[in-house]
Enzyme design. Structure first.
Site, PDB file in Angstrom:
ATOM      1  N   LYS A 368      32.272   1.696  24.963  1.00  0.00           N
ATOM      2  CA  LYS A 368      32.770   1.446  26.030  1.00  0.00           C
ATOM      3  C   LYS A 368      33.291   2.464  27.520  1.00  0.00           C
ATOM      4  O   LYS A 368      33.278   1.550  28.552  1.00  0.00           O
ATOM      5  CB  LYS A 368      33.207  -0.334  26.274  1.00  0.00           C
ATOM      6  CG  LYS A 368      35.169   0.140  25.208  1.00  0.00           C
ATOM      7  CD  LYS A 368      34.667  -1.082  25.737  1.00  0.00           C
ATOM      8  CE  LYS A 368      36.900  -0.859  24.578  1.00  0.00           C
ATOM      9  NZ  LYS A 368      37.680  -2.044  24.334  1.00  0.00           N
ATOM     10  N   LYS A 410      30.347  -4.283  33.779  1.00  0.00           N
ATOM     11  CA  LYS A 410      30.236  -2.553  34.616  1.00  0.00           C
ATOM     12  C   LYS A 410      28.239  -2.786  34.533  1.00  0.00           C
ATOM     13  O   LYS A 410      27.548  -2.313  34.928  1.00  0.00           O
ATOM     14  CB  LYS A 410      30.604  -2.175  33.997  1.00  0.00           C
ATOM     15  CG  LYS A 410      31.924  -2.007  34.005  1.00  0.00           C
ATOM     16  CD  LYS A 410      33.078  -0.988  33.355  1.00  0.00           C
ATOM     17  CE  LYS A 410      33.808  -0.257  33.600  1.00  0.00           C
ATOM     18  NZ  LYS A 410      34.936  -1.559  33.645  1.00  0.00           N
ATOM     19  N   LYS A 422      24.800  -1.532  28.779  1.00  0.00           N
ATOM     20  CA  LYS A 422      25.242  -2.885  28.928  1.00  0.00           C
ATOM     21  C   LYS A 422      24.107  -3.958  29.681  1.00  0.00           C
ATOM     22  O   LYS A 422      23.678  -5.089  28.514  1.00  0.00           O
ATOM     23  CB  LYS A 422      26.780  -2.998  29.280  1.00  0.00           C
ATOM     24  CG  LYS A 422      27.879  -2.585  28.052  1.00  0.00           C
ATOM     25  CD  LYS A 422      27.598  -3.070  26.450  1.00  0.00           C
ATOM     26  CE  LYS A 422      28.193  -4.119  26.802  1.00  0.00           C
ATOM     27  NZ  LYS A 422      28.228  -4.541  24.295  1.00  0.00           N
ATOM     28  N   SER A 452      43.405  -3.126  26.056  1.00  0.00           N
ATOM     29  CA  SER A 452      42.693  -2.346  25.448  1.00  0.00           C
ATOM     30  C   SER A 452      42.872  -1.384  25.612  1.00  0.00           C
ATOM     31  O   SER A 452      42.788  -0.747  26.018  1.00  0.00           O
ATOM     32  CB  SER A 452      41.049  -3.373  26.225  1.00  0.00           C
ATOM     33  OG  SER A 452      41.036  -2.733  27.092  1.00  0.00           O
TER      34      SER A 452
END
Length: 646
Positions: A368, A410, A422, A452
């Site tokens: 990610k 995104k 994604k 995160s």
């Protein structure tokens, strides 16, 4: 105690030292005569008084000229002792010479006794204070102001008085009945008079002693304190204090999510339990930020078994140990299976699903980090697209009931490879959902989560602790933020809503300007930003420029007219989708290009696919955002652009 002494003005300290030294010289002078001639023989005339005045003025002048009074007494050392002793020897010589000059009665032994007595009273007293402080007989405590003069605040004062770390200076309270009065000997100030406290005490920490405060109220309190760049600490939860897990003086740092927090929406129990209770649940990417929190929340809803899957042994071990401790504390006998494996291995996935009879999958495994995937295109597609395809096919084959994909903002009109992968993963699941099988595919899309891996929050925190600079790509960049627990809770609920092929988006709240976040985080840690308005600030900000594929702001929706659901923070997107033959063709083309390791062709294919991938897109709304943010609020303009309900 020492903190209180530090707060005494320098002029007062000088007066106290001068007075003490004057009394010491006076006592030493007359004790010297007393020891030499006895009480009957003392006959002090005008000549001896003149000698006393000369010696006193001369000694105090020497001390002042040689900076004895500018030294901090508690740091008195051997070097300081020798300096004072040298000056006292000179004063003793002056004593004898003054006696000769005034024809006073000054036996040779009197100046020598005077030297011994002043050494004890002046140099010795200072040395004793230095020794006491060095031995921590009186611990040096840091000054703090307590926000909240009610019962909890008073308990905190009592607890701090038993320790040696913090010295309470005052209270802050919003209740009129407390203001301008003394509580436990501490004055209570109105919360609007923090500036007065700063002027009076300088920099100090604020201990927030407001129990069980709701997020909105806490956000208001923190917002009122944050501009003063005072380090903020908060007491533990009252439930932890009552249970004995924590004591009231076990203070913790105020987190950014508390500063940016919003009122939590009560979850819908039926949605939380629908895919979990008495079911075998698997979390892929269980060692990641979202994966971990999903696991923490899943175990609270009585699954039949929890399967943890991650390619990283270290991350897997970490979350497995954490869950075992949590379950042990709650006397929960849930079976947790930690499995090392890669979602790209379809045969392994099928074996796991069959062996453990998996019924629900939360697929959080993904690459990610935008820059990393941008520089590792083939790996990004292999994991994010083909990995999703393999685990989804295995789920269909093994008749897994529910498959929930953790997606990202995104994926909406992506300008980077990560976002494109994604969005393609979403299209894969949307296409598979249209085929004839029993697995229900659901996708949940949201933005940045505080804390995160890869989030700016831990990066900024590290940079601030290292003294800066804080690196920001662009002064106008904004992002939506959500706490990890709230995101995971909404994912669990959204996963229970879908009927098949649904894309849900989470309400991320108000957008946050990243540079404002940097200022707030710095202030929370008791420091200031160095800029044109504050050239003496502690931490600098360095703008590095937008990274390849990075947007000034993110979006959550592609199509128009999102549908409301019966959860106020979850919307159902009305998104474009394809049938399986079209998606299968795209996967084949990508696979061929990857086999040839042709990155240029892969990017060209991503641009040709219906993903709206525009890697060279320049954000045309920069000036609009900048104008909208002239007053520090971009909410309305961004809402129009991203069709986000806030």
């Amino acid at each position: 105690m020492i903190r209180r002494i530090d707060l005494i003005p320098s002029s007062i300290k000088l007066l106290v030292l001068l007075t003490y030294d004057l009394l010491a010289i006076f006592s030493a002078f007359f004790l010297a005569y007393f020891i030499r001639v006895g009480v009957q023989g003392i006959d002090i005339s005008l000549q001896e008084i003149s000698v006393f005045l000369v010696v006193t003025v001369f000694t105090l002048t020497l001390f002042y000229y040689f900076d004895i009074y500018s030294s901090v007494v508690r740091y008195f050392n051997a070097k300081s002792f020798l300096r004072i002793q040298s000056l006292l020897i000179i004063s003793t010589i002056m004593f004898y010479m003054a006696g000769v000059a005034f024809n006073a009665f000054v036996p040779l032994s009197v100046p020598l006794i005077f030297l011994v007595m002043t050494s004890i009273m002046i140099a010795g007293a200072r040395a004793l204070i230095g020794f006491i402080v060095d031995q921590h007989w009186f611990a040096q405590r840091e000054g703090v102001v307590i926000y909240g003069a009610s019962n909890t605040g008073r308990q905190l004062v009592h607890a701090l008085s038993l320790g040696n770390k913090y010295q309470p200076l005052a209270f802050i309270d919003e209740k009129k009945r407390y203001q301008d009065r003394n509580v436990l000997g501490l004055k209570v100030f109105d919360h609007t008079k923090i500036n007065q406290l700063v002027n009076k005490y300088g920099q100090f920490k604020v201990l927030i002693a407001v129990p069980e405060v709701d997020p909105i109220r806490l956000k208001q309190i923190l917002a009122s304190l944050e501009p003063f760049a005072l380090e903020l600490l908060i007491i533990p939860n009252m439930s932890d204090i009552v249970s004995g897990k924590r004591t009231i003086d076990e203070l913790r740092e105020v987190s950014v999510d508390q500063l940016l927090g919003r009122q939590a929406v009560k979850p819908i129990p039926e949605l939380l339990s629908a895919n979990i209770t008495n079911k075998v649940v698997m979390v892929s990417g269980a060692g990641g930020s979202i994966g971990k929190e999903l696991c923490r929340q899943i175990v609270q809803h009585n699954p039949g078994k929890l399967v943890l899957l991650d390619v990283s042994e270290a991350f897997l071990y970490e979350i497995h140990q954490e869950l075992l401790e949590l379950l042990s504390d709650n006397q929960n006998h849930l079976v947790v299976e930690p499995l090392i494996g890669n979602v790209q291995n379809g045969m392994l996935m099928s074996h796991i699903f069959n062996k453990y009879k998996v019924q629900t999958i939360y697929h959080a495994a993904a690459y990610k980090h935008v820059p990393m995937v941008e520089h590792n295109v083939i790996a990004g597609i292999t994991n994010n697209v083909l990995g999703t395809y393999e685990i989804a096919q295995a789920a269909i084959y093994c008749e897994v009931e529910t498959f929930v994909l953790i997606s990202t903002d995104k994926a909406v009109r992506p300008t980077n490879v990560m976002g494109a992968t994604k969005r393609l993963a979403e299209l894969v699941l949307q296409a598979l959902a249209k085929k004839d099988h029993s697995t229900r595919f659901v996708m949940v899309r949201f933005g940045n989560v505080l804390g995160s891996s890869g989030s700016v929050v831990p990066l900024f925190k590290k940079q601030i602790k290292n003294g800066g600079p804080i690196t920001i790509t662009h002064p106008e960049i904004i992002r939506y933020f959500m706490t990890i627990p709230e995101a995971a809770q909404l994912v669990l609920q959204a996963g229970a809503m879908g009927t098949g092929g649904d894309v849900f988006v989470l309400d991320m709240g108000k957008p946050v300007k990243i540079v404002d976040l940097a200022y707030k985080m710095t202030h929370l840690m008791g420091l200031t930003i160095r800029d044109e308005k504050n050239l003496e600030g502690d931490i600098a900000i360095k703008y590095t420029g937008l990274r390849p594929g990075e947007k000034l702001y993110e979006e959550l929706l592609i199509g128009n007219q999102p549908k409301k659901t019966f959860h106020k923070r979850i919307l159902k997107a009305n998104e474009f989708s394809l049938f399986w033959p079209d998606v299968a063709k795209m996967i084949t083309q990508l696979t061929d290009a990857m086999r040839d390791e042709d990155v240029s062709k892969i990017k060209a294919l991503l641009k040709d696919f219906p993903l709206e991938y525009q890697p060279n897109l320049i954000n045309e709304k920069t000036e609009t955002v900048r104008a909208a943010d002239s007053k520090g609020d971009v909410k309305e303009e961004v809402k129009k652009e991203v069709l986000m309900v806030t």
